[in-house]
Design a protein around this motif. Structure first.
Motif, PDB file in Angstrom:
ATOM      1  N   LEU A 187       0.845  -1.193   0.000  1.00  0.00           N
ATOM      2  CA  LEU A 187       0.000   0.000   0.000  1.00  0.00           C
ATOM      3  C   LEU A 187       0.890   1.256   0.000  1.00  0.00           C
ATOM      4  O   LEU A 187       0.617   2.225  -0.733  1.00  0.00           O
ATOM      5  N   GLU A 188       1.956   1.229   0.791  1.00  0.00           N
ATOM      6  CA  GLU A 188       2.890   2.374   0.797  1.00  0.00           C
ATOM      7  C   GLU A 188       3.454   2.599  -0.610  1.00  0.00           C
ATOM      8  O   GLU A 188       3.480   3.729  -1.119  1.00  0.00           O
ATOM      9  N   THR A 189       3.904   1.538  -1.227  1.00  0.00           N
ATOM     10  CA  THR A 189       4.503   1.660  -2.563  1.00  0.00           C
ATOM     11  C   THR A 189       3.498   2.207  -3.575  1.00  0.00           C
ATOM     12  O   THR A 189       3.812   3.104  -4.366  1.00  0.00           O
ATOM     13  N   VAL A 190       2.279   1.676  -3.522  1.00  0.00           N
ATOM     14  CA  VAL A 190       1.271   2.094  -4.504  1.00  0.00           C
ATOM     15  C   VAL A 190       0.856   3.548  -4.259  1.00  0.00           C
ATOM     16  O   VAL A 190       0.638   4.311  -5.214  1.00  0.00           O
ATOM     17  N   LEU A 191       0.757   3.947  -3.002  1.00  0.00           N
ATOM     18  CA  LEU A 191       0.422   5.355  -2.719  1.00  0.00           C
ATOM     19  C   LEU A 191       1.555   6.269  -3.202  1.00  0.00           C
ATOM     20  O   LEU A 191       1.300   7.368  -3.713  1.00  0.00           O
ATOM     21  N   ARG A 192       2.811   5.838  -3.066  1.00  0.00           N
ATOM     22  CA  ARG A 192       3.925   6.616  -3.637  1.00  0.00           C
ATOM     23  C   ARG A 192       3.789   6.708  -5.157  1.00  0.00           C
ATOM     24  O   ARG A 192       4.012   7.763  -5.749  1.00  0.00           O
ATOM     25  N   MET A 193       3.420   5.581  -5.786  1.00  0.00           N
ATOM     26  CA  MET A 193       3.210   5.587  -7.252  1.00  0.00           C
ATOM     27  C   MET A 193       2.141   6.604  -7.642  1.00  0.00           C
ATOM     28  O   MET A 193       2.149   7.145  -8.742  1.00  0.00           O
ATOM     29  N   GLN A 194       1.183   6.832  -6.732  1.00  0.00           N
ATOM     30  CA  GLN A 194       0.105   7.798  -6.984  1.00  0.00           C
ATOM     31  C   GLN A 194       0.542   9.223  -6.675  1.00  0.00           C
ATOM     32  O   GLN A 194      -0.258  10.149  -6.750  1.00  0.00           O
ATOM     33  N   GLY A 195       1.799   9.407  -6.254  1.00  0.00           N
ATOM     34  CA  GLY A 195       2.299  10.750  -6.017  1.00  0.00           C
ATOM     35  C   GLY A 195       2.196  11.222  -4.588  1.00  0.00           C
ATOM     36  O   GLY A 195       2.510  12.365  -4.260  1.00  0.00           O
ATOM     37  N   MET A 196       1.775  10.336  -3.693  1.00  0.00           N
ATOM     38  CA  MET A 196       1.628  10.739  -2.295  1.00  0.00           C
ATOM     39  C   MET A 196       2.975  10.653  -1.579  1.00  0.00           C
ATOM     40  O   MET A 196       3.808   9.802  -1.907  1.00  0.00           O
ATOM     41  N   THR A 197       3.174  11.540  -0.638  1.00  0.00           N
ATOM     42  CA  THR A 197       4.399  11.489   0.171  1.00  0.00           C
ATOM     43  C   THR A 197       4.075  10.827   1.507  1.00  0.00           C
ATOM     44  O   THR A 197       3.131  11.233   2.185  1.00  0.00           O
ATOM     45  N   LEU A 198       4.840   9.789   1.840  1.00  0.00           N
ATOM     46  CA  LEU A 198       4.570   9.063   3.089  1.00  0.00           C
ATOM     47  C   LEU A 198       5.879   8.837   3.824  1.00  0.00           C
ATOM     48  O   LEU A 198       6.938   8.726   3.196  1.00  0.00           O
ATOM     49  N   PRO A 199       5.805   8.725   5.169  1.00  0.00           N
ATOM     50  CA  PRO A 199       7.006   8.378   5.935  1.00  0.00           C
ATOM     51  C   PRO A 199       7.454   6.963   5.548  1.00  0.00           C
ATOM     52  O   PRO A 199       6.629   6.047   5.491  1.00  0.00           O
ATOM     53  N   GLN A 200       8.725   6.788   5.288  1.00  0.00           N
ATOM     54  CA  GLN A 200       9.235   5.501   4.815  1.00  0.00           C
ATOM     55  C   GLN A 200       9.021   4.389   5.845  1.00  0.00           C
ATOM     56  O   GLN A 200       9.497   4.491   6.980  1.00  0.00           O
ATOM     57  N   GLY A 201       8.310   3.354   5.454  1.00  0.00           N
ATOM     58  CA  GLY A 201       8.155   2.167   6.307  1.00  0.00           C
ATOM     59  C   GLY A 201       7.377   2.365   7.587  1.00  0.00           C
ATOM     60  O   GLY A 201       7.363   1.472   8.451  1.00  0.00           O
ATOM     61  N   ALA A 202       6.684   3.472   7.714  1.00  0.00           N
ATOM     62  CA  ALA A 202       5.999   3.739   8.982  1.00  0.00           C
ATOM     63  C   ALA A 202       4.895   2.710   9.245  1.00  0.00           C
ATOM     64  O   ALA A 202       4.710   2.247  10.382  1.00  0.00           O
ATOM     65  N   GLY A 203       4.176   2.355   8.186  1.00  0.00           N
ATOM     66  CA  GLY A 203       3.075   1.414   8.349  1.00  0.00           C
ATOM     67  C   GLY A 203       3.574   0.034   8.762  1.00  0.00           C
ATOM     68  O   GLY A 203       3.119  -0.542   9.759  1.00  0.00           O
ATOM     69  N   VAL A 204       4.528  -0.479   8.029  1.00  0.00           N
ATOM     70  CA  VAL A 204       5.015  -1.829   8.318  1.00  0.00           C
ATOM     71  C   VAL A 204       5.712  -1.877   9.675  1.00  0.00           C
ATOM     72  O   VAL A 204       5.570  -2.850  10.426  1.00  0.00           O
ATOM     73  N   ASP A 205       6.425  -0.810  10.023  1.00  0.00           N
ATOM     74  CA  ASP A 205       7.108  -0.799  11.321  1.00  0.00           C
ATOM     75  C   ASP A 205       6.105  -0.812  12.478  1.00  0.00           C
ATOM     76  O   ASP A 205       6.306  -1.502  13.492  1.00  0.00           O
ATOM     77  N   ALA A 206       5.046  -0.040  12.329  1.00  0.00           N
ATOM     78  CA  ALA A 206       4.026  -0.013  13.384  1.00  0.00           C
ATOM     79  C   ALA A 206       3.377  -1.385  13.540  1.00  0.00           C
ATOM     80  O   ALA A 206       3.101  -1.839  14.659  1.00  0.00           O
ATOM     81  N   ALA A 207       3.132  -2.048  12.414  1.00  0.00           N
ATOM     82  CA  ALA A 207       2.525  -3.378  12.471  1.00  0.00           C
ATOM     83  C   ALA A 207       3.494  -4.384  13.098  1.00  0.00           C
ATOM     84  O   ALA A 207       3.104  -5.197  13.945  1.00  0.00           O
ATOM     85  N   LEU A 208       4.756  -4.301  12.701  1.00  0.00           N
ATOM     86  CA  LEU A 208       5.768  -5.185  13.296  1.00  0.00           C
ATOM     87  C   LEU A 208       5.800  -5.025  14.816  1.00  0.00           C
ATOM     88  O   LEU A 208       5.895  -6.018  15.555  1.00  0.00           O
TER      89      LEU A 208
END
Lengths: 411, 411
Positions: free
Chosen positions: B381-402
């Motif tokens: 989801l992070e990668t695809v949102l980046r493909m859509q031009g969105m800026t996101l904190p790197q790996g924040a989602g996966v790190d929180a889940a981990l």
């Protein structure tokens, strides 16, 4: 309770009136992992299933799809979608499943008219035309093959009669499809429902149906979109609402159609199964499959007759895929079935209603319309009848069946 | 048409609101060869299924069995068997499936009364008690978990309210069963219907239900045996006949009961499947399975929040197994879903009705309530949102889940 053991059923050879053993390829198909219900791969499979069953049914009907349930789910979907309370429905009854059609139509508050012949016989086209003239029904509902009697009702001439009297012509062909000819367009059928668990070689649980444009037009007058998913562009209901949501064919058509409007969640594993049943059938070739059923049925019939057993009913109108056999005097029919099942792992059928306790029903369907299956069944029946104290000519049944298969192979 | 190729679906990871991937053991069970429908092995399996689902439902109800169809077949069987035309039914609606209950009850000619809360909320027990006092219904019909909103309706206090007012308490728990607590006897439920395709990890196509003695007594007043199989010892119908044959619960109970009176032909492969779904669930242990769903759901929620995405609805009442996520401004929600599906083989869900185009729904159910499934989904989801031009904190989602999974493992 303790957690139960894995499934380890005994390797039964199912030679009753159905369900029968599945084709191994069909079982494998059901073990395929899922995709989502609106995945283009899934909707592609749905379109393929529609195309495959058009070929199984010999029809060009666009509306050819699956109802998610057992065969009687397909029957109820057809009847409840077409019948408005008070509509006249004519049901010619020649066995248990004719009673079922009448019963389902009655629950839909149809004005049901029935005609009957004794179990073991079928109707002439003239019988049916006369009743249509008298009743002037909206729909004729009839079974093609009634496993309760093993009879196959000829349908070839009925479509034109229905057309001439503007009657919808509906047939349930669950027991006969795949093992006997069924020509939906040529015979002018408006609706046909079937199941997988007989000559198509699958399990019960999915009901392929096909609907003519005339039938579709009739049920579309009662079209209605659910409140939870209705958009501004959807028309509101026109005719009286169909009484069932689950069996509302216009909604099911919307789900199978281009709009993919959510209704149920398609039973994906049963769809995989139905797809493979059709592929097996069409790869072998419909004429070849039917010929295989005819040979296996002829061999089983010749076998039981050579053993001195009497077949039931009008043999000119017997389905290829099942034979009724009178239980001989002084033989305990259920003890024979139990010994066949528990000692030989072979199942043959009992019977219903007026035939209960009087005949066995022996099937040769789908995967089991095979020489070895017929031969093992006849040999085992001979042995079990001997165990019951009966005197039989040695090997007469199996030899007669072998002769039929040999002759067929040499043709 | 040409005979089509074998099934080779892509290996999708199904992280939508269901259906989801089946447990591999469940797929294997479906590939098991059949036995006959009255074979003692088969009737033994039917009895085992009844016992297994009593444990899944936390009930002692004798009448616990399968309806052969998708989840809404179970819903319709309960409603059409219990409702006589004109009966008052109260349906509290908090999403799409509340509308479905009302729609099915309306088609059964119930006098349907509804109360509603906005999508994303649930009812208080006081809301429901007030409506019961006003309407005085024969039945309360409510959904436990409505996937359209991700909300889980608390049921604990409602049973006593229904009991005090002599109201039948029916709940559809298709979306919630197996991933959230469901205590049929403790919560005084009279009827519960579910499906396999969510947290139980099977395909759609079989609907387990359980019925209290009180519910059974109500529907037994409409008991009726089909003409084709009625014997002299069968009583004729008493109350008004149930409008559906297929969904006539007294007849289905006769088929699952000691008399084994023929109704439909049990969908054997789906029964094998339902049996294995229950075994997987009970072997792992219901509390452990629910805890696994809670951790996976918490991890997915923490992940999307850490990515800066906003979750939908009242989080205190979210089902463990699905989360709604607002589609960010300037992001094309369907393009994201398509890229996830076609590039990453991961499916997440769209939404219905008032939420259409506003939220995605991301599930963590059954076999897919797993760490790796959550982590891959968040990364993709992070990668695809980046493909859509969105800026996101790197790996924040996966790190929180981990972090959520690590904490749970250390507990």
């Amino acid at each position: 309770m303790s957690v139960l053991s894995p499934l380890t059923p005994p390797p039964r050879l199912l030679m009753g009136p159905g369900p029968i053993n599945c084709y191994p390829r069909v079982l494998s198909a059901m073990a395929t992992q899922l995709v989502g219900q609106y995945d283009p791969v899934m909707t592609g499979y749905m379109n393929e299933v529609m195309a495959l069953y058009r070929d199984v049914f010999n029809t060009k009907n666009q509306q050819t799809f699956l109802v998610d349930g057992t065969s009687r789910a397909g029957i109820e979907a057809v009847l409840v979608s077409a019948i408005e309370p008070g509509d006249k429905v004519l049901v010619p009854i020649f066995g248990r499943f004719g009673h079922l059609l009448a019963e389902i139509a009655e629950r839909a508050d149809a004005d049901v008219h029935t005609i009957e012949v004794p179990w073991g016989e079928v109707f002439t086209a003239a019988d049916i035309e006369k009743a249509i003239q008298e009743v002037q029904p909206k729909m004729l509902a009839i079974v093609q093959g009634d496993t309760s009697t093993t009879m196959l009702q000829p349908l070839e001439e009925i479509g034109s009669i229905c057309e001439a009297h503007d009657v919808l012509f509906y047939c349930d062909a669950t027991a006969s499809v795949g093992g006997n000819p069924l020509k939906v367009d040529e015979w002018k059928l408006d609706a046909v429902s079937v199941g997988l668990q007989k000559c198509l070689g699958g399990p019960s649980g999915s009901a392929p149906i096909t609907l003519s444009d005339k039938f579709v037009k009739t049920v579309r007058t009662r079209h209605h979109v659910e409140a939870g998913i209705r958009d501004a562009h959807h028309e509101s209901a026109r005719g009286p609402k169909i009484r069932s949501n689950y069996f509302d064919l216009p909604m099911i058509m919307d789900y199978w159609g281009e709009e993919r409007l959510n209704h149920h969640t398609e039973a994906a594993s049963m769809l995989y199964c139905a797809r493979e049943c059709a592929r097996v059938h069409l790869e072998e070739g419909q004429e070849n499959v039917i010929a295989r059923h005819k040979v296996a049925g002829d061999a089983m019939l010749a076998g039981v007759q050579a053993m001195g057993l009497a077949p039931f009913g009008d043999l000119k109108h017997k389905m290829y895929n099942v034979v009724g056999v009178y239980i001989p005097d002084d033989v305990d029919g259920e003890a024979v079935r139990e010994a066949l099942l528990l000692r030989f792992n072979i199942e043959i059928g009992t019977s219903f209603g007026p035939l209960k306790g009087k005949i066995w029903r022996i099937g040769t369907m789908g995967y089991n319309a095979r020489e070895d299956a017929v031969l093992h069944t006849l040999q085992s029946l001979e042995t079990v009848l001997r165990m019951q104290g009966m005197t039989l000519p040695q090997g007469a049944g199996v030899d007669a069946a072998l002769a039929v298969f040999t002759e067929a192979a040499n043709d």
